[in-house]
Write a protein that holds these residues in place. Structure first.
Motif, short mmCIF file in Angstrom:
data_model
loop_
_atom_site.label_atom_id
_atom_site.label_comp_id
_atom_site.label_asym_id
_atom_site.label_seq_id
_atom_site.Cartn_x
_atom_site.Cartn_y
_atom_site.Cartn_z
N HIS A 8 0.85 -1.21 0.00
CA HIS A 8 0.00 0.00 0.00
C HIS A 8 0.88 1.25 0.00
O HIS A 8 1.31 1.73 1.05
CB HIS A 8 -0.92 -0.03 1.23
CG HIS A 8 -1.98 1.03 1.22
ND1 HIS A 8 -3.33 0.73 1.22
CD2 HIS A 8 -1.91 2.38 1.21
CE1 HIS A 8 -4.03 1.86 1.21
NE2 HIS A 8 -3.19 2.88 1.23
N HIS A 17 1.12 4.99 -2.29
CA HIS A 17 0.66 5.87 -3.39
C HIS A 17 1.90 6.46 -4.06
O HIS A 17 2.72 7.08 -3.38
CB HIS A 17 -0.23 6.98 -2.84
CG HIS A 17 -1.47 6.46 -2.16
ND1 HIS A 17 -2.69 6.43 -2.80
CD2 HIS A 17 -1.66 5.94 -0.93
CE1 HIS A 17 -3.59 5.91 -1.96
NE2 HIS A 17 -3.00 5.61 -0.83
N HIS A 57 -9.76 1.58 -0.35
CA HIS A 57 -9.62 2.19 0.97
C HIS A 57 -10.97 2.10 1.68
O HIS A 57 -11.98 2.57 1.15
CB HIS A 57 -9.22 3.65 0.84
CG HIS A 57 -7.78 3.88 0.47
ND1 HIS A 57 -7.22 3.38 -0.65
CD2 HIS A 57 -6.80 4.55 1.12
CE1 HIS A 57 -5.94 3.73 -0.70
NE2 HIS A 57 -5.66 4.46 0.36
#
Ligand code: ADE
Ligand code: ZN
Length: 327
Positions: free
Chosen positions: A10, A12, A190
Motif C-alpha cells: 500500500h 501511493h 480504501h
C-alpha cells in the motif's frame, strides 16, 4: 530493521514523492507551490481534507511521462534502501494525463521503464494498482477503470480506490470495480479509515475486493472482524499514516495488534511516507517497540503480504526465494 526483507502492498506513487523532489520539479517549471510546505520544508497540513489538498497541489508539478519516470526511480530507490524487495504502487490516471487512455499509456510506459531500471539497479520489484479517486466521483472512476482495463498486464495487476471515504458510498463505484474485475484485475479499496465498519462491509460484499486499504476501523464491529477472518480478507495496515492523520492518538491505541491477534490477515505499509515522516523500517521499529513484535512476527507479515500480492506465480516464487534466503 533496515535489513529485514519487506513487502509493501500500500503505497501511493505520488504520495511517496519526497518534498525535495517536488520542490525541484516546481523550480524547473516555475510553479509556486511554496504554500504546501512548512518552514522546515516538510509537507504542511492539519487534517485529512487539508492533506488531500496538499497532495493534489504537489501533483500539479508532475506533468509529463518523464516526470513520472523520475518520480518512480526516486521512490523505488527510497523503498529499496528500506529493505523493500516488492512494492505495489497505486497509480492514478487522474494525475497522468487526466484519465485519457492514450495519454495514460504513455505515462504508464515511463513508469514501467523506471521499474525495469530500478529492478536492474536495486533489485526491487514493482507492480501497479490503478486507482480511482473517490471524491472525484463515480463518473471519473469509470474512466479510470477503463484506463486500468485497457492496460491490464503482468505489470498492471490491480485496481483500487483511494481518496475521501466520507464522500459517497463504496457501492457507488460498483461499475468501475466490475469493469476492472472483468479485465482480470485484482481489487482493493480504501475502507475503514475515515468510514466505519459499514464501509468495510460494503467494500467486501458489494465491490467484492479481496484486500482492504487500512480496514482498521473494522475493530469497532466484532462480527465484521470474524467475517474478515473467515473470508481471509487482507488488511493493508498503515499505522504511521493513521496516527499522522489523527485517526488514533498513538501506536499503543492503534488496533493493528488486536486485529492480528483476532486472526485477521495484517500487512504493514507506509501509504505516503514523506507526508507522514515514516518509512518501512520506522514502522517495523515502532511495532517492535510498542507491541513486542519480533523477527518471526515480521516474517509472518512478509509471508501474508507475499500470499496477498497482486503478482503472477513466477514473481511470487522469485520473492519467496528472496524471503527464504534471508530467513
Ligand atoms: N490517498 C493518498 N493517501 C490516502 C489515504 N491515506 N487515504 C485515502 N486516500 C489517500
Ligand atoms: Zn492509501
Amino acid at each position: 530493521m533496515r535489513d529485514l526483507p519487506k513487502m509493501e502492498l500500500h503505497l501511493h506513487l505520488e504520495g511517496a514523492a519526497p518534498p525535495s523532489f517536488v520542490r525541484g520539479l516546481a523550480a524547473e517549471k516555475s510553479i509556486d507551490i511554496s504554500g504546501i510546505f512548512d518552514p522546515a520544508g516538510a509537507y504542511a497540513y492539519r487534517d485529512f481534507p487539508e492533506f488531500l489538498k496538499v497532495y493534489e497541489a504537489a501533483c500539479t508539478v508532475l506533468q509529463t511521462p518523464q516526470d513520472f519516470y523520475r518520480l518512480t526511480r526516486a521512490v523505488l530507490e527510497q523503498s529499496a534502501a528500506q529493505g523493500v524487495i516488492y512494492s505495489e504502487a497505486f497509480l492514478s490516471p487522474d494525475f497522468c494525463g487526466g484519465r485519457d487512455v492514450a495519454a495514460w499509456r504513455e505515462y504508464l510506459a515511463a513508469i514501467e521503464e523506471a521499474a525495469r531500471d530500478a529492478e536492474a539497479a536495486e533489485g526491487i520489484l514493482l507492480r501497479g494498482v490503478v486507482t480511482c479517486i473517490r471524491h472525484f466521483g463515480p463518473d471519473a472512476a469509470r474512466e479510470t477503470a477503463l484506463c486500468a482495463a485497457e492496460t491490464a498486464s503482468a505489470f498492471v495487476t490491480g485496481f483500487g480506490m483511494g481518496g475521501d471515504e466520507s464522500k459517497g458510498r463504496q457501492g457507488d463505484f460498483a461499475w468501475a470495480f466490475d469493469c476492472a474485475k472483468e479485465a482480470g484485475l485484482r481489487m482493493t479499496t480504501h475502507a475503514g479509515e475515515w468510514g466505519g465498519p459499514e464501509s468495510v462491509r460494503e467494500a467486501v460484499e458489494t465491490l467484492g475486493v479481496e484486500r482492504i486499504g487500512h480496514g482498521v476501523r473494522a475493530i469497532e464491529d466484532r462480527d465484521l472482524v470474524e467475517q474478515l477472518v473467515e473470508r481471509g480478507t487482507v488488511l493493508e495496515v498503515c499505522p504511521g499514516s493513521n496516527i499522522a492523520l489523527g485517526l488514533y492518538p498513538s501506536l499503543s491505541a492503534h488496533p493493528v495488534d488486536r486485529l492480528r491477534m483476532a486472526g485477521a490477515k495484517v500487512t504493514i505499509s507506509t501509504d505516503d511516507p514523506p507526508f507522514f515522516h515514516t518509512s518501512m523500517s520506522l514502522e517495523y521499529q515502532r511495532l517492535a517497540d510498542t507491541f513486542g513484535w519480533e523477527e518471526a512476527d515480521f516474517a509472518d507479515i512478509a509471508q501474508t503480504a507475499l500470499d496477498a500480492a497482486f503478482c503472477d506465480a513466477e514473481t511470487r516464487k522469485k520473492l519467496e526465494q528472496r524471503l527464504k534466503k534471508s530467513a
